[in-house]
Design an enzyme around this catalytic site. Sequence first.
Site, short mmCIF file in Angstrom:
data_model
loop_
_atom_site.label_atom_id
_atom_site.label_comp_id
_atom_site.label_asym_id
_atom_site.label_seq_id
_atom_site.Cartn_x
_atom_site.Cartn_y
_atom_site.Cartn_z
CG ASN A 21 -1.68 1.25 1.42
OD1 ASN A 21 -1.78 2.05 0.49
ND2 ASN A 21 -2.23 1.47 2.61
CE LYS A 23 -0.01 3.50 4.61
NZ LYS A 23 0.00 3.65 6.04
CG HIS A 107 -5.77 2.01 4.85
ND1 HIS A 107 -5.35 3.04 5.67
CD2 HIS A 107 -4.77 1.09 4.84
CE1 HIS A 107 -4.13 2.76 6.13
NE2 HIS A 107 -3.76 1.59 5.65
CD GLU A 109 -2.91 5.73 6.42
OE1 GLU A 109 -2.85 5.73 5.18
OE2 GLU A 109 -2.00 5.28 7.16
CD GLU A 179 -3.44 -2.29 7.21
OE1 GLU A 179 -2.33 -2.56 6.75
OE2 GLU A 179 -4.06 -1.26 6.92
N GLY A 185 2.52 2.65 10.58
CA GLY A 185 3.47 3.75 10.41
C GLY A 185 4.15 4.18 11.69
CB SER A 224 5.26 -1.36 11.90
OG SER A 224 4.84 -0.03 12.14
#
Length: 261
Positions: A21, A23, A107, A109, A179, A185, A224
């Site tokens: 991914n 992003k 996701h 985000e 996730e 991150g 991560s």
Amino acid sequence: MAGEAALLFCSNMRTPVIAANWKMYKNAGETAAFLRQFTGLVAKSAHAEIVVCPPFVDLPAAVDAARGTNIHIGAQDLFWLKEGAYTGEISAPMLTAIGCTWVIIGHSERRQYFGETDDSVAKKIVAALDAGLKPIVCVGELLEHREGGLTESVLAKQCSGGICGLTPEQFAKIVIAYEPVWAIGTGHTATPEIAAAAHTFLRSQVRSRFGASAESCRILYGGSVKPDNIKALMAQPEIDGALVGGASLDAAAFGSIVNYL
Ligand code: PGA
């Protein structure tokens, strides 16, 4: 014993998926350069399905560069309608028309910054499947949920709102990504045991709705994932692959994640 053996047999039948991914990173030129290097690194990697999800505008370059290889190209989102007055949106048929075959949906985000809900996730999954795209459906709890003992109730709600309304035929075609938001991150990977416990819980949720076909659903871990922790994560029978953000931007690093064996 017979039950355990059957479960083990089933888990071994799940082909891992290792997905990148990206992003909001890389332009079209950088995408082509990445794939020039990456294709060679994974040309012999037949143990897993490999997916790279760049930003929308890089998809044509990615599809071009991945043609004839074992790398599948996916988008990071879509809108659930086919066309219309929806400024800025991209539909599932638009993605398949350029050769895109996978899509990430829900996701964290998108949930956090762009108002994605379990309801919109459910609509997007159906739209993706109708167009023939393979959805990677993301779920996961916030740190405050985990610290407050709410992990299972959050995962159960995301499952029931976003996934459990699918038909069994639709469910059979999706991949789930667990996730934990606190691991994305941040460098704080969930331990393989924490991830596996969440995967076991998620599988129990979809099993209660879809029965035995839950055993063939791939559940990926994301948060991560790096070259130095992928092997321990993949050693957990409940972890069927990875959704990789930061470490997927470097061809050598993502190549060694794919080649974790
Ligand atoms: P990360 O991102 O690997 O950089 O933690 C994972 C993701 O958001 O899919």
